[in-house]
Design a protein around this motif. Structure first.
Motif, PDB file in Angstrom:
ATOM      1  N   LYS A  53       0.835  -1.219   0.000  1.00  0.00           N
ATOM      2  CA  LYS A  53       0.000   0.000   0.000  1.00  0.00           C
ATOM      3  C   LYS A  53       0.860   1.256   0.000  1.00  0.00           C
ATOM      4  O   LYS A  53       0.561   2.222  -0.712  1.00  0.00           O
ATOM      5  N   VAL A  54       1.914   1.254   0.784  1.00  0.00           N
ATOM      6  CA  VAL A  54       2.780   2.433   0.844  1.00  0.00           C
ATOM      7  C   VAL A  54       3.508   2.634  -0.476  1.00  0.00           C
ATOM      8  O   VAL A  54       3.485   3.718  -1.066  1.00  0.00           O
ATOM      9  N   LEU A  55       4.160   1.594  -0.964  1.00  0.00           N
ATOM     10  CA  LEU A  55       4.970   1.704  -2.175  1.00  0.00           C
ATOM     11  C   LEU A  55       4.139   2.042  -3.412  1.00  0.00           C
ATOM     12  O   LEU A  55       4.615   2.712  -4.335  1.00  0.00           O
ATOM     13  N   ALA A  56       2.886   1.577  -3.436  1.00  0.00           N
ATOM     14  CA  ALA A  56       2.018   1.811  -4.593  1.00  0.00           C
ATOM     15  C   ALA A  56       1.101   3.018  -4.396  1.00  0.00           C
ATOM     16  O   ALA A  56       0.219   3.254  -5.220  1.00  0.00           O
ATOM     17  N   ASN A 348       6.192  -3.362  -9.357  1.00  0.00           N
ATOM     18  CA  ASN A 348       6.583  -4.507  -8.576  1.00  0.00           C
ATOM     19  C   ASN A 348       6.585  -4.138  -7.093  1.00  0.00           C
ATOM     20  O   ASN A 348       7.510  -4.477  -6.364  1.00  0.00           O
ATOM     21  N   ALA A 349       5.533  -3.423  -6.650  1.00  0.00           N
ATOM     22  CA  ALA A 349       5.416  -3.195  -5.206  1.00  0.00           C
ATOM     23  C   ALA A 349       5.277  -4.526  -4.476  1.00  0.00           C
ATOM     24  O   ALA A 349       5.731  -4.664  -3.338  1.00  0.00           O
ATOM     25  N   THR A 350       4.676  -5.522  -5.153  1.00  0.00           N
ATOM     26  CA  THR A 350       4.513  -6.830  -4.509  1.00  0.00           C
ATOM     27  C   THR A 350       5.856  -7.497  -4.245  1.00  0.00           C
ATOM     28  O   THR A 350       6.111  -8.020  -3.158  1.00  0.00           O
ATOM     29  N   GLY A 351       6.748  -7.491  -5.239  1.00  0.00           N
ATOM     30  CA  GLY A 351       8.056  -8.115  -5.061  1.00  0.00           C
ATOM     31  C   GLY A 351       8.922  -7.367  -4.067  1.00  0.00           C
ATOM     32  O   GLY A 351       9.657  -7.972  -3.275  1.00  0.00           O
ATOM     33  N   THR A 352       8.838  -6.030  -4.087  1.00  0.00           N
ATOM     34  CA  THR A 352       9.606  -5.226  -3.134  1.00  0.00           C
ATOM     35  C   THR A 352       9.105  -5.458  -1.718  1.00  0.00           C
ATOM     36  O   THR A 352       9.897  -5.586  -0.774  1.00  0.00           O
ATOM     37  N   ALA A 353       7.778  -5.524  -1.555  1.00  0.00           N
ATOM     38  CA  ALA A 353       7.198  -5.805  -0.238  1.00  0.00           C
ATOM     39  C   ALA A 353       7.620  -7.185   0.252  1.00  0.00           C
ATOM     40  O   ALA A 353       7.954  -7.371   1.436  1.00  0.00           O
ATOM     41  N   ALA A 354       7.613  -8.169  -0.638  1.00  0.00           N
ATOM     42  CA  ALA A 354       8.038  -9.519  -0.265  1.00  0.00           C
ATOM     43  C   ALA A 354       9.490  -9.523   0.195  1.00  0.00           C
ATOM     44  O   ALA A 354       9.857 -10.219   1.148  1.00  0.00           O
ATOM     45  N   ALA A 355      10.343  -8.726  -0.460  1.00  0.00           N
ATOM     46  CA  ALA A 355      11.749  -8.636  -0.062  1.00  0.00           C
ATOM     47  C   ALA A 355      11.879  -8.059   1.347  1.00  0.00           C
ATOM     48  O   ALA A 355      12.663  -8.554   2.165  1.00  0.00           O
ATOM     49  N   ILE A 356      11.102  -7.024   1.647  1.00  0.00           N
ATOM     50  CA  ILE A 356      11.154  -6.415   2.980  1.00  0.00           C
ATOM     51  C   ILE A 356      10.701  -7.410   4.044  1.00  0.00           C
ATOM     52  O   ILE A 356      11.335  -7.569   5.094  1.00  0.00           O
ATOM     53  N   VAL A 357       9.601  -8.094   3.769  1.00  0.00           N
ATOM     54  CA  VAL A 357       9.064  -9.065   4.728  1.00  0.00           C
ATOM     55  C   VAL A 357      10.033 -10.230   4.913  1.00  0.00           C
ATOM     56  O   VAL A 357      10.234 -10.729   6.028  1.00  0.00           O
ATOM     57  N   MET A 358      10.649 -10.674   3.827  1.00  0.00           N
ATOM     58  CA  MET A 358      11.606 -11.765   3.930  1.00  0.00           C
ATOM     59  C   MET A 358      12.851 -11.325   4.690  1.00  0.00           C
ATOM     60  O   MET A 358      13.416 -12.082   5.481  1.00  0.00           O
ATOM     61  N   ALA A 359      13.283 -10.084   4.458  1.00  0.00           N
ATOM     62  CA  ALA A 359      14.428  -9.555   5.196  1.00  0.00           C
ATOM     63  C   ALA A 359      14.129  -9.536   6.692  1.00  0.00           C
ATOM     64  O   ALA A 359      15.003  -9.858   7.518  1.00  0.00           O
ATOM     65  N   LYS A 360      12.920  -9.181   7.035  1.00  0.00           N
ATOM     66  CA  LYS A 360      12.519  -9.194   8.445  1.00  0.00           C
ATOM     67  C   LYS A 360      12.612 -10.603   9.013  1.00  0.00           C
ATOM     68  O   LYS A 360      13.086 -10.803  10.142  1.00  0.00           O
ATOM     69  N   ALA A 361      12.185 -11.592   8.245  1.00  0.00           N
ATOM     70  CA  ALA A 361      12.237 -12.981   8.708  1.00  0.00           C
ATOM     71  C   ALA A 361      13.679 -13.397   8.999  1.00  0.00           C
ATOM     72  O   ALA A 361      13.971 -13.983  10.057  1.00  0.00           O
ATOM     73  N   PHE A 362      14.602 -13.087   8.103  1.00  0.00           N
ATOM     74  CA  PHE A 362      16.001 -13.442   8.346  1.00  0.00           C
ATOM     75  C   PHE A 362      16.552 -12.724   9.579  1.00  0.00           C
ATOM     76  O   PHE A 362      17.340 -13.292  10.337  1.00  0.00           O
TER      77      PHE A 362
END
Length: 548
Positions: A53-56, A348-362
């Motif tokens: 939502k933020v990125l888009a 690709n707000a979806t892919g960027t968001a997924a990267a942020i969420v995945m980074a949080k997981a790591f």
């Protein structure tokens, strides 16, 4: 979930403890530890929704490189990575500057071949990658070089015994396998890199040609002439190079099928017959004609940025798995009536968001993996994979220390699926890790729905593949998990498909993000397994790419 050590600490009978350990080894992969499971399950649709939502949002103005939209995007990404404890990936900076050049050819041009004058956009397209205000092709000898392929691993060289220095080569689109669906040449209808227009211009440049013209045919290209005419006219973007791209062919062009048929007829040849020969075997033929065109260029230079953030490994911090996503989209068009912003929610707000969420997981793993995990969020993907191309040409992390690349682009907003579409299936051992992670979700791997379109060569992972780094691009397939999802999918797919690169690519509250959640968990596990091991995944024998 208690570990075997905890069970032993509770002084259970030794036989019971051993039984529990034995069962654990049989039933679950080694990566299934308490913390991994907790982190895996905490990857949520709520977090994905927040970032998309933020990125888009309109505030980010479509995230066009070198605009205020870029600055807002960079600020947001840096804030997130810093909060998660990631270190700057480029020395003491999270940013890598990317020098871009925007080139616009004057449409008032004509391509002359023999007695024919071909009209810009109607019959032909011509442009240049050279940083010059004027490029002239004068009476350049025309040579048909079949598919323009030099592929030793397939025992195929259309340039064999041919000197094309200073000449103009005419090339068929796709590769010889497309017309051989049974797969007796190349990889059948699955396009290899030899079928991409990018390869054809690169190879013609290596051969010393003055110009390269591709004959457009809708079926093997997988897109109509209008895509060529619209995509290749107007501003074109590239990377600033030290030699001004002087090593590229002077003219890069396209001809319609009808125009090509005229050219071959003027040469006393039949286009269909010449194509048939080129399909059957490596082939070239002098056409006895010459080509001329003048391209006048306007160009300007600017700077955009890749974002690089790293979570260091505990034992081999110099070895990295790199996740990629592109943050950019198409910006805004102030000449457009009504909605002017290309928000790029799906792409690709979806892919960027997924990267942020995945980074949080790591970052939430309490046991630090052996290797480093790096997130590379690149610019200018929409202009031709330029951010990732620049990175792999100027790698911050040595490519021989880059274990693998995992890419996220236009993630699945159509709900959960039973299958996982592997783009470019069969290329590397990374699919073994993907298959193992898929079992946790009771999913199976399938080939992408249109392998003939060469999608593997159209997103940022490809920049790594070209440099020999095994690269994976996979996402939710076409098999919905249940009937309700199938109904939702049918409604939503029409909108998503129709809004590709349009102002209607906006975030929608009714999007089912469980498919993105599913794929983010999946790719998190793939990367986790690799950074937790000492393995170096390899390319498969059929791949065009190997470690350099």
């Amino acid at each position: 979930m208690q570990t075997c050590h905890k069970l032993l600490a509770l002084c259970l009978p030794l036989t019971l403890a051993l039984s529990a350990c034995q069962q654990k080894t049989v039933d679950a992969p080694p990566t299934v530890i308490d913390n991994f499971i907790d982190v895996y399950e905490n990857i949520s649709t709520d977090d994905l929704r927040t970032h998309i939502k933020v990125l888009a949002s309109d505030e980010f103005e479509g995230r066009l490189p070198t605009t205020v939209g870029e600055q807002k995007t960079l600020d947001y990404l840096l804030k997130e990575f810093k909060q998660m404890g990631y270190q700057p990936g480029n020395g003491d900076s999270y940013l890598q500057p990317v020098e871009l050049i925007e080139m616009t050819a004057d449409p008032q041009m004509t391509l002359t071949i023999g007695e024919n004058n071909f009209v810009y956009k109607q019959d032909m397209i011509a442009s240049t990658s050279r940083e010059q205000s004027k490029v002239e092709l004068k009476n350049s000898e025309l040579v048909f070089v079949g598919y323009g392929v030099n592929a030793p691993e397939y025992n195929w060289n259309d340039y064999q015994g041919l000197d094309v220095k200073g000449k103009t080569v005419v090339i068929l689109v796709n590769d010889p396998g497309f017309e051989n669906p049974k797969g007796d040449k190349f990889q059948g209808t699955t396009m290899t890199y030899y079928g991409r227009w990018t390869y054809k211009y690169e190879e013609a440049s290596r051969q010393g040609a003055a110009a390269a013209i591709i004959v457009h045919e809708t079926k093997p290209a997988s897109y109509g002439w209008s895509v060529v005419a619209n995509s290749w006219s107007g501003p074109q973007y590239g990377l600033v190079s030290q030699n001004g791209n002087a090593d590229r062919v002077a003219v890069e062009g396209w001809l319609t099928t009808e125009a090509a048929e005229k050219v071959f007829a003027d040469a006393g040849l039949n286009f269909a017959e010449q194509k048939a020969k080129a399909i059957a075997t490596p082939y070239n033929q002098n056409l006895g004609l010459s080509a001329s065109v003048t391209i006048n260029n306007n160009f300007k230079k600017s700077t955009s940025y890749n974002v690089i953030a790293t979570l260091p490994g505990s034992e081999a911090p110099d070895e990295h798995v790199i996740y990629t996503a592109h943050w950019d989209h198409l910006g805004k068009d102030e000449n457009k009536e009504g909605d002017q912003i290309y928000n790029g929610a799906h792409d690709n707000a979806t892919g960027t968001a997924a990267a942020i969420v995945m980074a949080k997981a790591f970052s939430e793993l309490t046991i630090t993996p052996k290797r480093s995990t790096t997130f590379l969020i690149v610019t200018a993907e929409e202009q031709g994979l330029l951010g990732s191309k620049f990175y792999t040409q100027h790698p911050v992390i040595p490519l021989d220390k880059t274990v693998a690349n995992i890419n996220m682009d236009a993630m699945n907003v159509l709900g959960k699926t039973k299958d996982i579409a592997v783009v470019g299936m069969g290329k590397s051992e990374l699919e073994n890790y993907l298959e193992k992670a898929a079992k946790r979700q009771s999913r199976h791997l399938v080939q992408e729905s249109r392998p003939q379109a060469g999608i593997y060569y159209r997103s940022d992972h490809f920049s790594f593949a070209k440099q020999g780094v095994p690269a994976l691009y996979a996402k939710g397939g076409d098999e919905p998990i249940d009937e309700a999802t199938a109904a939702y999918r049918k409604r939503t797919k029409v909108i998503v498909t129709g809004c590709y690169h349009q102002v209607c690519d906006k975030f929608r509250e009714n999007w089912d993000l469980s498919g993105i959640q599913q794929d983010t968990q999946l790719l998190f596990e793939v990367g986790y397994d690799i950074v937790s091991s000492q393995d170096w995944p390899k390319w498969n024998a059929i791949s065009e790419f190997q470690r350099k």
